[in-house]
Design an enzyme around this catalytic site. Structure first.
Site, mmCIF file in Angstrom:
data_model
loop_
_atom_site.group_PDB
_atom_site.id
_atom_site.type_symbol
_atom_site.label_atom_id
_atom_site.label_comp_id
_atom_site.label_asym_id
_atom_site.label_seq_id
_atom_site.Cartn_x
_atom_site.Cartn_y
_atom_site.Cartn_z
ATOM 1 N N SER A 77 0.815 -1.217 0.000
ATOM 2 C CA SER A 77 0.000 0.000 0.000
ATOM 3 C C SER A 77 0.846 1.264 0.000
ATOM 4 C CB SER A 77 -0.934 0.011 1.208
ATOM 5 O OG SER A 77 -0.204 -0.091 2.414
ATOM 6 N N ASP A 239 -6.630 7.481 8.375
ATOM 7 C CA ASP A 239 -6.607 6.187 9.061
ATOM 8 C C ASP A 239 -5.502 6.108 10.107
ATOM 9 O OD1 ASP A 239 -4.222 5.688 7.690
ATOM 10 O OD2 ASP A 239 -5.051 4.093 6.432
ATOM 11 N N HIS A 242 -1.528 5.061 7.239
ATOM 12 C CA HIS A 242 -0.884 5.318 5.954
ATOM 13 C C HIS A 242 -0.585 6.815 5.810
ATOM 14 C CE1 HIS A 242 -3.047 1.498 5.239
ATOM 15 N NE2 HIS A 242 -2.000 1.219 4.478
#
Length: 274
Positions: A77, A239, A242
């Protein structure tokens, strides 16, 4: 990476590997519940802005110049840019534009990175990339190996094997090694220290394996993670796990020099220890 999975795996790993007492295990388990309540859930898929970027900063464009430098991005990610608010703020876009400007030639960007990927998943991404081997590749992977409790040595060996496949096909590869998970402040201590220890051990092992096969590595733990610790409110996405667009811009600024250097361009770079 997945924040919920990380804290659960750290507690299980600490209990099984470290031989924790019942009291210590209870403490860490309680901390994991607290951390899971604090770390938000990532929603949706990473944005994508693959295409051709021109030296004047425009792009992606639909035309396909014959002299384009090809750049592939592989990994998890962090490579995919989960958390960036817009396509323009993806790390891959910053890098493609920077390379195009430095090279004074178009850059064709292709993203193979998939959120949640572990090093053991890289083979599928490399398979696709090698259908038309790129000139240059950036790989960022490893955080999810911590969540799955993969052996550090096994993870690093798998990385070297897949990076070696790219190199043998004529692709110049740069790898961003595992960041320091101590920067994820919603994970309380001492649980965060366990995450940091595992991540840094993996980064060192990655660097050793990459040095062995002659592939450049960039220590994200040394060059990026300290800024995330000190400027968490500015650099993390909603979040809290990230990076956001500003965080990815910082990471791209650190990675651009090594990529330019690897591509034989003018921007100099001095490596720091992992």
């Amino acid at each position: 990476m997945a924040g919920m999975r990380l804290v659960r795996a750290l507690v299980l790993g600490a209990g099984s590997v470290g031989g924790l007492s019942g009291a210590a295990y209870g403490l860490l388990n309680g901390q994991s519940r607290r951390a899971r309540s604090m770390i938000g859930k990532a929603t949706g898929l990473p944005l994508n802005a693959d295409g051709v970027y021109l030296p004047d900063g425009t792009g992606p464009v639909t035309d396909e110049p014959h002299d384009a430098l090809t750049l592939a991005v592989l990994g998890d990610s962090l490579a995919a840019g989960l958390g960036a608010e817009t396509e323009d703020r993806l790390p891959s876009v910053h890098l493609a534009r920077g390379l195009a400007e430095e090279a004074d030639r178009p850059v064709r960007l292709t993203t193979h990175a998939i959120s949640g990927s572990r090093t053991s998943d890289l083979d599928e991404q490399v398979d696709v990339a090698l259908i038309s081997p790129p000139d240059l590749a950036l790989v960022i992977v490893g955080g999810n190996d911590v969540t799955s409790r993969m052996r550090v040595g096994t993870s690093a060996e798998l990385l070297a094997a897949q990076v070696g496949r790219l190199a043998r096909a004529g692709t110049t590869v740069v790898v961003g090694t595992c960041p320091d998970l101590d920067a994820i402040t919603p994970i309380p201590q001492p649980l965060r220290a366990i995450a940091s220890h595992w991540g840094l051990a993996l980064a060192r092992a990655q660097r050793r394996e990459l040095d062995r096969i002659g592939v450049r590595s960039v220590s994200l733990a040394a060059l990026v993670s300290p800024e995330f610790r000190h400027r968490a409110d500015e650099l993390f996405s909603g979040d809290r796990f990230h990076p956001n667009g500003a965080g990815y811009e910082l990471a791209a600024s650190v990675l651009l020099g090594p990529l330019c250097d690897a591509a034989g361009l003018t921007r100099g770079w001095e490596p720091l220890p992992a």
